[in-house]
Design a protein around this motif. Sequence first.
Motif, PDB file in Angstrom:
ATOM      1  N   PHE A   1      10.659  34.164  15.752  1.00 43.83           N
ATOM      2  CA  PHE A   1      11.245  34.820  16.918  1.00 43.83           C
ATOM      3  C   PHE A   1      10.926  34.078  18.209  1.00 43.83           C
ATOM      4  O   PHE A   1      11.769  33.990  19.103  1.00 43.83           O
ATOM      5  N   LEU A   2       9.723  33.524  18.303  1.00 44.34           N
ATOM      6  CA  LEU A   2       9.377  32.741  19.492  1.00 44.34           C
ATOM      7  C   LEU A   2      10.245  31.493  19.576  1.00 44.34           C
ATOM      8  O   LEU A   2      10.729  31.135  20.658  1.00 44.34           O
ATOM      9  N   TYR A   3      10.457  30.843  18.447  1.00 45.38           N
ATOM     10  CA  TYR A   3      11.255  29.616  18.442  1.00 45.38           C
ATOM     11  C   TYR A   3      12.693  29.881  18.875  1.00 45.38           C
ATOM     12  O   TYR A   3      13.299  29.086  19.592  1.00 45.38           O
ATOM     13  N   ILE A   4      13.238  31.028  18.464  1.00 48.92           N
ATOM     14  CA  ILE A   4      14.594  31.397  18.873  1.00 48.92           C
ATOM     15  C   ILE A   4      14.679  31.522  20.400  1.00 48.92           C
ATOM     16  O   ILE A   4      15.644  31.063  21.028  1.00 48.92           O
ATOM     17  N   ILE A   5      13.649  32.128  21.003  1.00 50.62           N
ATOM     18  CA  ILE A   5      13.632  32.258  22.468  1.00 50.62           C
ATOM     19  C   ILE A   5      13.531  30.890  23.134  1.00 50.62           C
ATOM     20  O   ILE A   5      14.239  30.598  24.107  1.00 50.62           O
TER      21      ILE A   5
ATOM     22  N   ALA B   1       7.163  34.224  27.183  1.00 52.14           N
ATOM     23  CA  ALA B   1       7.826  34.465  25.905  1.00 52.14           C
ATOM     24  C   ALA B   1       6.806  34.616  24.784  1.00 52.14           C
ATOM     25  O   ALA B   1       6.939  35.489  23.910  1.00 52.14           O
ATOM     26  N   THR B   2       5.762  33.797  24.812  1.00 55.02           N
ATOM     27  CA  THR B   2       4.719  33.860  23.781  1.00 55.02           C
ATOM     28  C   THR B   2       3.971  35.186  23.830  1.00 55.02           C
ATOM     29  O   THR B   2       3.767  35.844  22.805  1.00 55.02           O
TER      30      THR B   2
ATOM     31  N   ILE C   1      15.277  42.578  19.949  1.00 52.66           N
ATOM     32  CA  ILE C   1      16.468  42.097  20.653  1.00 52.66           C
ATOM     33  C   ILE C   1      16.200  41.969  22.156  1.00 52.66           C
ATOM     34  O   ILE C   1      16.502  40.941  22.776  1.00 52.66           O
ATOM     35  N   ASN C   2      15.617  43.020  22.732  1.00 54.67           N
ATOM     36  CA  ASN C   2      15.379  43.014  24.181  1.00 54.67           C
ATOM     37  C   ASN C   2      14.284  42.042  24.590  1.00 54.67           C
ATOM     38  O   ASN C   2      14.303  41.538  25.721  1.00 54.67           O
ATOM     39  N   ASN C   3      13.341  41.789  23.704  1.00 52.23           N
ATOM     40  CA  ASN C   3      12.316  40.792  24.004  1.00 52.23           C
ATOM     41  C   ASN C   3      12.976  39.435  24.247  1.00 52.23           C
ATOM     42  O   ASN C   3      12.646  38.725  25.200  1.00 52.23           O
TER      43      ASN C   3
END
Length: 262
Positions: free
Chosen positions: A160-164, A102-103, A62-64
């Motif tokens: 998760f990366l795509y969501i960011i 992010a990656t 979540i925090n990431n």
Amino acid sequence: MLKNLLKYDLKWVYKGLGIFYLLSFIFAILTRALSLVDSTIIIIIGKICAGITISMLINILINNSMRNWARFITNFYKDEAYLTHTLPVTKKKLYLSKVLTATITTLSSILVITICLFITYYSKDNVELLKSTLDLAASTYNSSVVNLVFIMLITFFIQFLYIILIGFSGAVLGYNKNNLKIVRTIIYSFCLYILTALLLLLVIYVIGSINPVVMNIFKSSDLISIDCIKQTLYVAITFYIIMSLVISYVGSLIFQKGVNID
């Protein structure tokens, strides 16, 4: 200059994220240490520590995301933006730094989660159970254990990366407006994610029109074959990798056109 941008972005994100990394390791080690003591009360405390460890790992994910989004918005659209946009660097590199950050943080977060899970639950019996489960899954999917684990990790990572990245694009669109910027950012991000999911279904259907095995996922009401699941999963992974590149590129292009600072 990109190197310096990346350094400061990573430092900012890890400043908050690192706390959860540390807590996760502490409680994972405590859980491991307490599991070596044969006492009812210690076993109960160990279970509590294990629960806290899992909650810390969830908080890492979540925090990431939250730290990367907060850095993006604060650095580009809040008070910091007045300094950011005067730096002798192109907007393309500014945006690229956020994508790379992010990656990197998503990769490190998944690594920390994997290590903490290993520390928390490692035992001879659990290893044997995991091995037998992976062997069964690998044989079921006609794959090797290593290949299966790799597919699981890459799927987890790219999702998760795509969501960011979707959040970045949503912020670029939302903050180009004059009001309700946060609300617009959330709405745009949500819509982009839904559109992506629908596009994935369309891509799978188009590929299915060429490949009958993949089409079974739409036409067959019986148990889907392993081969169909494998090929569909490969399509989904490839699709999200491509979409991550596309959404980053488009977001960067829109960002380069100019920003509306608060």
